[in-house]
Design a protein around this motif. Structure first.
Motif, PDB file in Angstrom:
ATOM      1  N   GLY A  61     -88.378 -18.742  25.412  1.00 33.10           N
ATOM      2  CA  GLY A  61     -89.423 -17.996  24.729  1.00 33.10           C
ATOM      3  C   GLY A  61     -89.017 -17.430  23.393  1.00 33.10           C
ATOM      4  O   GLY A  61     -89.588 -16.445  22.920  1.00 33.10           O
TER       5      GLY A  61
ATOM      6  N   THR B 290     -89.020 -19.032  20.371  1.00 28.31           N
ATOM      7  CA  THR B 290     -89.660 -19.783  19.286  1.00 28.31           C
ATOM      8  C   THR B 290     -88.790 -20.914  18.736  1.00 28.31           C
ATOM      9  O   THR B 290     -89.060 -21.427  17.652  1.00 28.31           O
ATOM     10  CB  THR B 290     -90.082 -18.875  18.100  1.00 28.31           C
TER      11      THR B 290
ATOM     12  N   SER C 217     -89.018 -23.895  32.495  1.00 25.97           N
ATOM     13  CA  SER C 217     -90.114 -22.995  32.143  1.00 25.97           C
ATOM     14  C   SER C 217     -89.710 -21.557  32.436  1.00 25.97           C
ATOM     15  O   SER C 217     -88.680 -21.303  33.060  1.00 25.97           O
ATOM     16  CB  SER C 217     -91.379 -23.358  32.932  1.00 25.97           C
TER      17      SER C 217
ATOM     18  N   TYR D  66     -97.234 -14.178  31.265  1.00 24.54           N
ATOM     19  CA  TYR D  66     -96.981 -15.051  30.127  1.00 24.54           C
ATOM     20  C   TYR D  66     -96.029 -16.164  30.547  1.00 24.54           C
ATOM     21  O   TYR D  66     -95.147 -15.951  31.391  1.00 24.54           O
ATOM     22  CB  TYR D  66     -96.365 -14.267  28.970  1.00 24.54           C
TER      23      TYR D  66
ATOM     24  N   CYS E 112     -93.877 -19.986  29.091  1.00 25.37           N
ATOM     25  CA  CYS E 112     -93.473 -20.860  27.991  1.00 25.37           C
ATOM     26  C   CYS E 112     -92.554 -21.929  28.553  1.00 25.37           C
ATOM     27  O   CYS E 112     -92.163 -21.898  29.709  1.00 25.37           O
ATOM     28  CB  CYS E 112     -92.777 -20.072  26.879  1.00 25.37           C
TER      29      CYS E 112
ATOM     30  N   THR F 254     -96.800 -24.570  33.493  1.00 25.98           N
ATOM     31  CA  THR F 254     -96.938 -23.303  32.777  1.00 25.98           C
ATOM     32  C   THR F 254     -98.279 -22.622  33.026  1.00 25.98           C
ATOM     33  O   THR F 254     -98.487 -21.485  32.600  1.00 25.98           O
ATOM     34  CB  THR F 254     -96.770 -23.517  31.260  1.00 25.98           C
TER      35      THR F 254
ATOM     36  N   TYR G 177     -94.549 -24.893  25.103  1.00 25.35           N
ATOM     37  CA  TYR G 177     -94.569 -23.768  24.174  1.00 25.35           C
ATOM     38  C   TYR G 177     -93.184 -23.137  24.130  1.00 25.35           C
ATOM     39  O   TYR G 177     -92.544 -22.958  25.167  1.00 25.35           O
ATOM     40  CB  TYR G 177     -95.591 -22.717  24.599  1.00 25.35           C
ATOM     41  N   SER G 178     -92.727 -22.770  22.927  1.00 24.28           N
ATOM     42  CA  SER G 178     -91.414 -22.144  22.792  1.00 24.28           C
ATOM     43  C   SER G 178     -91.498 -20.636  22.606  1.00 24.28           C
ATOM     44  O   SER G 178     -90.499 -19.984  22.334  1.00 24.28           O
ATOM     45  CB  SER G 178     -90.646 -22.771  21.623  1.00 24.28           C
ATOM     46  N   SER G 179     -92.692 -20.077  22.761  1.00 23.02           N
ATOM     47  CA  SER G 179     -92.863 -18.625  22.776  1.00 23.02           C
ATOM     48  C   SER G 179     -93.911 -18.309  23.836  1.00 23.02           C
ATOM     49  O   SER G 179     -94.772 -19.143  24.137  1.00 23.02           O
ATOM     50  CB  SER G 179     -93.274 -18.086  21.408  1.00 23.02           C
ATOM     51  N   PRO G 180     -93.877 -17.138  24.448  1.00 23.63           N
ATOM     52  CA  PRO G 180     -94.763 -16.822  25.574  1.00 23.63           C
ATOM     53  C   PRO G 180     -96.245 -16.843  25.203  1.00 23.63           C
ATOM     54  O   PRO G 180     -96.647 -16.346  24.154  1.00 23.63           O
ATOM     55  CB  PRO G 180     -94.315 -15.409  25.969  1.00 23.63           C
TER      56      PRO G 180
END
Length: 305
Positions: A216, A218, A244, A255, A257, A265, A273-276
């Motif tokens: 998470g 980014t 994950s 949340y 990611c 997810t 996704y690399s951020s929550p």
């Protein structure tokens, strides 16, 4: 206690090896207090403080002094009646007693039992001589634990820095992560090479494998020491899956990611996704992660997956 899914090693506790695609009750008792899992074995503690296991027994994972003898219904581990917490690693388990001592058994190729060697054990052995352990979480071949003084410790496999001690060196005995004494919770790791934890100030931290953005942060860079996830200070629970990551805040928002394939997810899309990103509405109480799926409980007591 209820279970479902793969049952090749009898891990559903049904006295057979039949897979189940919906929850089935394990026995008829209503005296279970807590559960934990390894790859093919389940562990549980009853309200009387006894410790039980069922499923696969590779490397002595059942902890009942046998090896490679799976069982499909619960068997007691040791005769002690003072067990309070239990969790698992890939082929074995960790448990804490009411006196604050910590114990381990099973597979030990990377020193994940914390016994200062790499010898497998088929029954529980105490880790060190201290009695100040309060919380545990097992990973793929490692363990994380918090002491009563708020310090965070880890040991076992460290191939991508998942122990959080700033190195990639395996550790066969408990090693402190940093010097802080402000850790309040370490997340369940679900056979993961990444980890997460929450501090007393409500901040969320993660470290280890990050090839799918599951930390998470980014980006997709691995980290060998804890890095704060975002700036929020209201996190209450966290859990790390194989690729994950999930966290719940005090507003009951969940949340997620990381890798999105198989829908793990919960974001209604296979993209990662690399951020929550928030999942659903503000209604979640607990979350857990499997290898390719996730399960959560809402505040109203309903179970979702």
């Amino acid at each position: 206690i209820w279970a479902w899914g793969s049952n090749a090693s009898g891990q559903l506790g049904q006295n057979n090896v039949t897979d189940r695609s919906s929850p089935v009750q394990i026995g008829a008792l209503s005296t279970w207090a807590q559960i934990g899992a390894s790859a093919f074995t389940f562990y549980a503690i009853k309200t009387d403080g006894t410790l039980w296991a069922w499923g696969g027994d590779t490397f002595g994972a059942l902890g009942n002094s046998t090896t490679s003898v799976p069982v499909s219904s619960p068997v007691q581990i040791s005769g002690d009646t003072n067990w309070s917490k239990v969790n698992g690693q890939v082929y074995g388990g960790f448990a804490i007693k009411t006196n604050g001592t910590i114990w381990s058994w099973g597979y030990n190729s990377s020193g994940q039992l914390g016994l200062n060697d790499t010898t497998d054990r088929s029954s529980p052995v105490q880790i060190g001589g201290l009695s100040d352990w309060s919380q545990i979480a097992g990973g793929r071949q490692n363990c994380y634990a918090i002491k009563t003084n708020g310090t965070l410790w880890a040991w076992g496999l460290n191939s991508v820095g998942q122990l959080g001690d700033g190195t990639q060196t395996n550790r066969s005995s408990p090693t402190q992560i940093g010097t802080l004494s402000t850790w309040s919770q370490v997340g369940y790791c679900s056979l993961s090479n990444s980890a997460s934890a929450i501090k007393t100030d409500g901040t969320l931290w993660a470290w280890g494998r990050n090839n799918n953005g599951q930390l998470g942060l980014t980006n997709v860079v691995d980290y060998s020491s804890p890095i704060q996830v975002g700036t929020a200070t209201n996190w209450s629970k966290c859990s790390s899956g194989s690729d994950s990551f999930f966290a719940i805040n005090t507003s009951s928002q969940i949340y997620s990611c990381g890798l999105g394939n198989t829908g793990r997810t919960g974001l209604n899309i296979d993209a990662g996704y690399s951020s929550p990103v928030q999942v659903g509405a503000n209604e979640w109480e607990m979350v857990g992660t499997g290898n390719n799926h996730s399960v959560a409980i809402k505040a109203n007591g309903t179970l979702w997956s």
